[in-house]
Write a protein that holds these residues in place. Structure first.
Motif, PDB file in Angstrom:
ATOM      1  N   UNK A   3       0.832  -1.205   0.000  1.00 25.55           N
ATOM      2  CA  UNK A   3       0.000   0.000   0.000  1.00 25.55           C
ATOM      3  C   UNK A   3       0.866   1.255   0.000  1.00 25.55           C
ATOM      4  N   UNK A   4       1.949   1.224   0.773  1.00 30.77           N
ATOM      5  CA  UNK A   4       2.840   2.385   0.848  1.00 30.77           C
ATOM      6  C   UNK A   4       3.561   2.611  -0.476  1.00 30.77           C
ATOM      7  N   UNK A   5       4.039   1.541  -1.072  1.00 29.95           N
ATOM      8  CA  UNK A   5       4.728   1.665  -2.358  1.00 29.95           C
ATOM      9  C   UNK A   5       3.781   2.162  -3.443  1.00 29.95           C
ATOM     10  N   UNK A   6       2.548   1.668  -3.417  1.00 28.01           N
ATOM     11  CA  UNK A   6       1.562   2.081  -4.414  1.00 28.01           C
ATOM     12  C   UNK A   6       1.241   3.567  -4.255  1.00 28.01           C
ATOM     13  N   UNK A   7       1.135   4.038  -3.015  1.00 28.92           N
ATOM     14  CA  UNK A   7       0.843   5.451  -2.766  1.00 28.92           C
ATOM     15  C   UNK A   7       1.989   6.330  -3.247  1.00 28.92           C
ATOM     16  N   UNK A   8       3.222   5.874  -3.018  1.00 28.64           N
ATOM     17  CA  UNK A   8       4.374   6.671  -3.448  1.00 28.64           C
ATOM     18  C   UNK A   8       4.471   6.701  -4.973  1.00 28.64           C
ATOM     19  N   UNK A  39       8.844  27.805   3.733  1.00 29.78           N
ATOM     20  CA  UNK A  39       7.541  28.086   4.338  1.00 29.78           C
ATOM     21  C   UNK A  39       6.834  26.791   4.754  1.00 29.78           C
ATOM     22  N   UNK A  40       6.885  25.784   3.875  1.00 26.58           N
ATOM     23  CA  UNK A  40       6.240  24.505   4.201  1.00 26.58           C
ATOM     24  C   UNK A  40       6.894  23.852   5.415  1.00 26.58           C
ATOM     25  N   UNK A  54      -3.477  15.475  12.526  1.00 26.55           N
ATOM     26  CA  UNK A  54      -4.067  15.649  11.204  1.00 26.55           C
ATOM     27  C   UNK A  54      -3.268  16.669  10.393  1.00 26.55           C
ATOM     28  N   UNK A  55      -2.905  17.774  11.030  1.00 28.10           N
ATOM     29  CA  UNK A  55      -2.108  18.776  10.331  1.00 28.10           C
ATOM     30  C   UNK A  55      -0.685  18.300  10.072  1.00 28.10           C
ATOM     31  N   UNK A  61       2.804  15.828   3.864  1.00 29.76           N
ATOM     32  CA  UNK A  61       2.488  15.644   2.450  1.00 29.76           C
ATOM     33  C   UNK A  61       2.985  16.804   1.611  1.00 29.76           C
ATOM     34  N   UNK A  62       2.776  18.026   2.109  1.00 28.93           N
ATOM     35  CA  UNK A  62       3.251  19.204   1.383  1.00 28.93           C
ATOM     36  C   UNK A  62       4.769  19.175   1.233  1.00 28.93           C
ATOM     37  N   UNK A  63       5.459  18.792   2.319  1.00 28.89           N
ATOM     38  CA  UNK A  63       6.917  18.750   2.260  1.00 28.89           C
ATOM     39  C   UNK A  63       7.403  17.627   1.349  1.00 28.89           C
ATOM     40  N   UNK A  64       6.719  16.489   1.402  1.00 33.68           N
ATOM     41  CA  UNK A  64       7.077  15.373   0.530  1.00 33.68           C
ATOM     42  C   UNK A  64       6.909  15.767  -0.938  1.00 33.68           C
ATOM     43  N   UNK A  65       5.867  16.544  -1.232  1.00 29.45           N
ATOM     44  CA  UNK A  65       5.681  17.033  -2.594  1.00 29.45           C
ATOM     45  C   UNK A  65       6.907  17.804  -3.067  1.00 29.45           C
TER      46      UNK A  65
END
Length: 263
Positions: A3-8, A39-40, A54-55, A61-65
């Motif tokens: 599941x993790x690999x598929x999400x990545x 900023x992120x 949650x935040x 996610x923002x940083x991973x982007x």
């Protein structure tokens, strides 16, 4: 793991499509993204201070982007790709954790930190870089965080107080030197001595296991909450802050403190 690999993999495909089809994403460069990344990072730091899971998830996610975005730019320039980034950090972690992946032993977290710093110096020697203990401290770090990291690295090299209580002698010394420059009305030296005092206090926080950045931010938030209480109570009384005496403000400040204790 599947599941993790598929999400990545999904994230990588989304990034590919954005880079191809989105006018804004197509325009971005390493330089244009830099300030957004900073900023992120701060937004994630805020979520961490709040322990808001949650935040934290959203900001991660923002940083991973951004990590994926930089890797995409590197791939387009035939410099590196996301696999190189992941393999590089894996190799570094394995090399710097010989107590996990090798034969070295580490009795506690402090020994792990000491081994880590020693290994980093050996890496620099192998790469024919000058062995400078403090060269790994990023220049762009905020001053408070940078002071903490400088203290950590110097301590790992053996430059530290033998007993943590001894740091207070340095703090008192810096307060005395600051007061002398204030009395002498020397603005340049006063600013310098303020810096020396801040640095000594950051080292004191480190020795007592306190994150000075988090401690100061907690103080900031506490001040904001108490001052906001003063403003709100003044409004209820039909008063502007400038119309209130300091004694009136102090009473409301103390009231806010009492409410904090009761909560």
């Amino acid at each position: 793991m599947d599941r993790k690999l598929a999400a990545f993999e999904r994230l990588l495909r989304v990034m590919d499509e954005l880079r191809e089809k989105c006018p804004w994403d197509r325009k971005q460069t390493f330089d244009s993204l830099r300030m957004n990344t900073i900023e992120e990072t701060y937004e994630l730091a805020d979520a961490l201070l709040d322990h808001d899971m949650d935040n934290i998830r959203k900001e991660l996610g923002d940083l991973l982007l951004h990590v994926v975005f930089y890797a995409k730019l590197g791939d387009e320039q035939h410099a590196f790709d996301i696999a190189d980034v992941a393999d590089g950090i894996c190799e570094k972690l394995i090399f710097r954790h010989p107590h996990v992946f090798g034969d070295t032993t580490a009795a506690d977290a402090e020994q792990v930190k000491q081994n880590w710093e020693d290994i980093k110096l050996k890496e620099k020697a192998a790469n024919h870089e000058k062995k400078r203990v403090l060269s790994g401290v990023p220049r762009s770090l905020p001053a408070l965080v940078k002071a903490y990291r400088i203290g950590e690295k110097a301590a790992a090299a053996g430059f530290d107080w033998q007993k943590r209580e001894d740091v207070w002698g340095k703090v008192k010394e810096e307060i005395g030197e600051l007061q002398r420059e204030i009395d002498a009305s020397d603005e340049r030296r006063t600013a310098e001595e303020f810096g020396d005092l801040f640095f000594a206090l950051v080292n004191a926080a480190r020795l007592y296991g306190v994150d000075p950045e988090a401690a100061l931010e907690a103080c900031n938030r506490k001040f904001i909450a108490r001052f906001t209480h003063i403003e709100e109570e003044a409004e209820k009384q039909g008063l502007a802050l400038r119309d209130m005496t300091l004694e009136q403000m102090d009473r409301l400040w103390d009231e806010a403190k009492r409410q904090e204790r009761e909560d």
